[in-house]
Design an enzyme around this catalytic site. Structure first.
Site, mmCIF file in Angstrom:
data_model
loop_
_atom_site.group_PDB
_atom_site.id
_atom_site.type_symbol
_atom_site.label_atom_id
_atom_site.label_comp_id
_atom_site.label_asym_id
_atom_site.label_seq_id
_atom_site.Cartn_x
_atom_site.Cartn_y
_atom_site.Cartn_z
ATOM 1 N N GLU A 284 0.839 -1.210 0.000
ATOM 2 C CA GLU A 284 0.000 0.000 0.000
ATOM 3 C C GLU A 284 0.873 1.258 0.000
ATOM 4 O OE1 GLU A 284 -3.069 -0.198 -0.662
ATOM 5 O OE2 GLU A 284 -3.200 -2.356 -0.408
ATOM 6 N N TRP A 287 1.795 1.635 -3.486
ATOM 7 C CA TRP A 287 0.720 2.268 -4.282
ATOM 8 C C TRP A 287 0.797 3.783 -4.143
ATOM 9 C CZ3 TRP A 287 -2.484 0.964 -8.032
ATOM 10 C CH2 TRP A 287 -2.859 -0.371 -8.203
ATOM 11 N N TRP A 316 -21.356 10.909 -19.109
ATOM 12 C CA TRP A 316 -21.884 10.877 -17.733
ATOM 13 C C TRP A 316 -23.245 11.549 -17.711
ATOM 14 C CZ3 TRP A 316 -18.881 7.651 -15.278
ATOM 15 C CH2 TRP A 316 -17.513 7.611 -15.550
ATOM 16 N N ASN A 351 -10.676 2.242 3.275
ATOM 17 C CA ASN A 351 -10.335 2.079 1.853
ATOM 18 C C ASN A 351 -11.354 1.254 1.077
ATOM 19 O OD1 ASN A 351 -8.502 2.246 -0.487
ATOM 20 N ND2 ASN A 351 -8.357 0.035 -0.158
ATOM 21 N N TRP A 369 -16.841 11.157 -12.278
ATOM 22 C CA TRP A 369 -16.032 10.898 -11.077
ATOM 23 C C TRP A 369 -15.371 12.153 -10.513
ATOM 24 C CZ3 TRP A 369 -10.731 11.873 -11.630
ATOM 25 C CH2 TRP A 369 -10.265 11.989 -12.943
ATOM 26 N N TRP A 392 -9.724 7.524 -7.420
ATOM 27 C CA TRP A 392 -10.942 7.796 -8.205
ATOM 28 C C TRP A 392 -10.826 7.248 -9.624
ATOM 29 C CZ3 TRP A 392 -15.816 8.828 -7.153
ATOM 30 C CH2 TRP A 392 -16.108 9.183 -5.843
#
Ligand code: FAD
Length: 488
Positions: A284, A287, A316, A351, A369, A392
């Site tokens: 993580e 990441w 969208w 998370n 988003w 996102w």
């Protein structure tokens, strides 16, 4: 006599702070500065709860630095454009000969720093910048053909392969500057420091720590007692299975290098075995680095662009009422609503829930988003551009190495799977407190069967229908675009 200046930004710590250590190593007087840029922060959607934590942290940092004979000034500059001028004034007023700071990788921050560097260099000042926000700096982990990695797993492999001794050796806090070096102009700043005020809206952050020792203790406690079980517990929001260190990493109260060093100290087998909870936790942290490397390499990401260009063609379907229902935790999907209320009340969200609510906004409500990305920044205690944008774009399937667009979370089954006892949902949605066990995830079905009235909204959209619509919107976008190429 010229003095050194340390510019604190998202590295609000005295340990493992190269800018601070190098300034002190010069054996000259050191002044520390933090710039409050309220207009700029507003445009970056800085959350009031994060601003409050910054303010509280600066007050404690000021005391820590004073013990090192370093005064900390909080200087107000409305926006980044006014920063170079602000530094020129400081340099003149306090006889500064050199400025030290640790890099930030967002586009506006990079441009600001270039402008500062240029204007100070023109005046004959030295400017030193360092990499303290990543263990391995952007552009240092590349493919065999010297390209930036766009996929996480090979990035992690290369990243692990490049770790050297320095990555495991965070710097200690520097020794105090000799009192004899402190000039008269700094003495009143040390004796009677100006109270820290950011002139930005704040929301109480007192549930979060601002003391560096205590934050380090949290890291130690997590690493020693919880890292091993991280893999089993990390997906269950009712469990305290994750470190909750993100706010401290975002403000730089601790560094990622301190995280790696502590983890390695407690779990020396972690790199060799490459499995188990400690390794999953380390992943993580990787990441976090991956997303930082990406925004540094692809500045378009800081301009609101999707990583996969073709996904910018998705039509969208904006609906203000649906967006508000999502923001307020009134969608009728319990796991989504509980998560959104956790965010509103605490400034933090687990998370797994971030993934669920982000997927729900983009694939069930079919809302762009970017609205969710913004809402998160405006409310998160750990708001961080790179991780938030990365998260996102992952959930909305617009990012590199993202969730494929055809894999769409079912919010009901996600709730049943990751909150199997319903404990988390009932905690945040008291209106469902009577609904037993995991039935809470299909609360209205249970209520109808037992003839109970629930003061809780019915689902605002039908998941199965929206799923099909989402698939067709993505497929249309792909067909319209032709090729699936990332931004170059
Ligand atoms: P742990 O599980 O204990 O992880 C340790 C640290 O690793 C975290 O503190 C964090 O710094 C880093 N980390 C963990 N997961 C990720 C990840 N997926 N991506 C990048 N770094 C990670 N994280 C932020 O710090 N700021 C954000 O603004 C943010 N926005 C997000 C938005 C979405 C839509 C998603 C899906 C994820 C987002 N994340 C963000 C990543 C992640 O959700 C949080 O870092 C994590 O929940 C923080 O809890 P923790 O400290 O207990 O994490």
């Amino acid at each position: 006599m010229q003095h050194q200046l340390v510019w604190f930004r998202n590295d609000l710590r005295v340990r493992d702070n190269q800018a601070l250590s190098q300034a002190v190593a010069s054996k000259q007087a050191v002044l520390a500065v933090y710039l409050a840029c309220p207009q700029q922060w507003q445009s970056h959607d800085l959350a009031p709860i994060q601003a409050d934590l910054i303010e509280r942290r600066l007050a404690t940092l000021q005391q820590q630095l004073a013990e090192l004979n370093i005064p900390l000034l909080v200087v107000h500059c409305p926006d980044f454009a006014s920063v170079p001028q602000c530094f020129l004034q400081l340099a003149q007023q306090y006889h500064i000969g050199a400025v030290h700071f640790q890099q930030q990788y967002e586009l506006n921050e990079q441009r600001r720093d270039q402008a500062v560097q240029q204007s100070l260099s023109q005046q004959g000042l030295e400017v030193f910048s360092y990499h303290g926000d990543c263990i391995l700096p952007p552009a240092s982990v590349l493919t065999k053909t010297a390209q930036v990695f766009k996929v996480f797993t090979p990035f992690r492999k290369a990243w692990l392969g490049q770790l050297d001794d320095a990555c495991f050796s965070p710097l200690a806090a520097p020794a105090a500057v000799l009192a004899s070096l402190v000039p008269d102009s700094f003495k009143p700043l040390l004796a009677q420091p100006e109270p820290v005020k950011l002139d930005y809206p704040t929301q109480d952050s007192s549930a979060w720590l601002c003391d560096e020792h205590q934050v380090i203790q949290c890291l130690r406690d997590f690493s020693a007692a919880k890292a091993e079980s991280y893999q089993q517990l990390r997906d269950f929001p009712a469990e305290a299975g994750t470190s909750k260190l993100s706010a401290y990493l975002a403000l730089g109260i601790i560094s990622p290098r301190q995280c790696l060093a502590r983890l390695y100290h407690d779990h020396p087998q972690v790199l060799e075995s490459q499995q188990g909870g400690a390794f999953v936790w380390l992943s993580e942290i990787v990441w976090r680095e991956f997303y930082r490397h990406l925004i540094a390499a692809y500045p378009q990401l800081c301009k609101g662009r999707a990583f996969l260009e073709w996904t910018e063609r998705v039509s969208w379907q904006h609906d203000e009422q649906l967006l508000q229902a999502w923001q307020q935790g009134k969608t009728g999907y319990p796991i989504v609503d509980a998560a959104m209320r956790q965010l509103a009340e605490t400034g933090w969200m687990h998370n797994r829930l971030r993934m669920i609510v982000a997927s729900f906004l983009s694939k069930d409500l079919l809302i762009d988003w970017h609205h969710g990305e913004r809402w998160f920044m405006q409310h998160l205690i750990d708001g961080d551009f790179a991780s938030n944008n990365g998260g996102w774009q992952w959930a909305a399937s617009t990012g590199t190495d993202a969730q494929p667009y055809f894999r769409i979370f079912n919010p009901t089954t996600q709730g049943e799977r990751f909150d199997p006892s319903g404990e988390f949902v009932r905690h945040w949605l008291p209106e469902l407190s009577e609904v037993p066990g995991k039935k809470v995830h299909q609360a209205h079905t249970w209520a109808e069967k037992h003839a109970v009235h629930l003061a809780y909204p019915k689902p605002i959209v039908d998941h199965a229908k929206q799923r099909k619509l989402a698939l067709s919107l993505f497929e249309q976008a792909k067909a319209n675009y032709g090729a699936v190429e990332p931004l170059s």
